[in-house]
Design a protein around this motif. Sequence first.
Motif: not given
Length: 462
Positions: A436-440, A424-434
């Motif tokens: 964090s990994a690609y701030p630019e 399970w991965l909701d949109r908010a968590e996915a957006a935060a992870l991405l």
Amino acid sequence: MRTKMLRWTAGRRALVVALVVTLTVLWQWASWSGDRGLSILYAACAFVYVSGAVAGSVLLSRWTWRHRAVAVVTGMVAGHSPAGESLMASMPFVPLGRRLFHAPRLWSYWVAGNVTEYDFVMPAGMTLTLLNRWREALEQALNRKVDWRYGNLLFTLRVIKAELPAAVAFGELARLGAGQAGELVFCVGWGLLGPVWADLAALPHLLIGGVPGGGKSVFLRQLVTWLALANPPERLRLAFIDLKGGMELNLFRRLPHRLRPVLRQWRECGSLLEELNGELDRRQAAFDRAEVVSLAEWNRGYPEAGLPHVVLVIDEMAELTAVESGDKAEKAARQGQLWLLIRLCRLGRAVGLHVVCATQRPDTDAVPGQLKANLPATMAFRVRDPVNSRVLLGDGHPEAANLPPMPGRGIWQVDGQVEVQTPWLDRAEAAALLASAYPELAGAGLRLVEPDGEGPAWGSER
């Protein structure tokens, strides 16, 4: 350690015969000689024999209950196999040897934790397809999950005493996934024996299907997030077609891995499919000149001109593959796009082009036979009826229609199939992870083979 049942049974029978013969000889000798000592010895032997028989019966009953799968399988096969049906009808008139020949025989068994494996010698005419048809009935009879396999002339039944979790967090599996070998590894979900991993580069294409709310969109979201987090843009490029209006895949619209903006209309897809087919042709030509047969071999041999994997992600594939239309021009355009998609699936593996298709309408219009034949991996969530399940999993596999109405519960099928609970991965968590990994979150060029065929180079912004 596997227990050899046929040898053990033969040894047990030989021991019983030896005891009976010994008791008979002692009785005859005691009766003939009138020796009181022999009579006492006979009585002691008889007591030991009777005690052993009682203890053996108790132990056998306990073993039979613990391994009741053997009795259930024997009854199913003897009663339903092609040879067994006629056998059961005339059972009183059939010699014992013939009955044993037409009934399954336990060859060996093995117990390790929550898993018990039984190796059977099956009668002629019994196939793995027939056994899999009875899997649901067998699971209900045993209150366990089961799995059939075949190898070395033996049919292996694996009985698993475990339950799938109701939910699995993406972060929990991400921590377990560190160090998994492969090029495009991702977690399919949690199975009865633990996490189930797959490598998209080896699959190399994937079909996802299920009713709305079954978990299809969440699985697609976690899959793309996993690949983007594990692979930088130099190793992975992504193309998105979201024919549900961009509602799901626009989460990834600013990823540096993207080739183009997220496409939302089927009429826009032709140019992207043509571009990917052109890249396929250029890579094939370059690999032929370099005498390599795969993307991995190319990247090892030419690290300075390495090429990325390219993954095409399509949500709601039915809008793209449903070619029937009253307008001749539209029908021709749809057929052309479907042909380009099938060609990518057919030829893309060696050059590192992969397709992930998702649909909530798994029927023969949405998943044509030529396309399904080139999508070797399937993630099937709950569907409405067995017909939809057979479209996803193949003939003789209605299991997706019998899944519990639990979001994220699905059947993963590659060579075999296994029931899993997907992350399970909701949109908010996915957006935060991405983020964090690609701030630019800035676009980047795609490393492609130049159209003139001279060799790989950095391409222009797409």
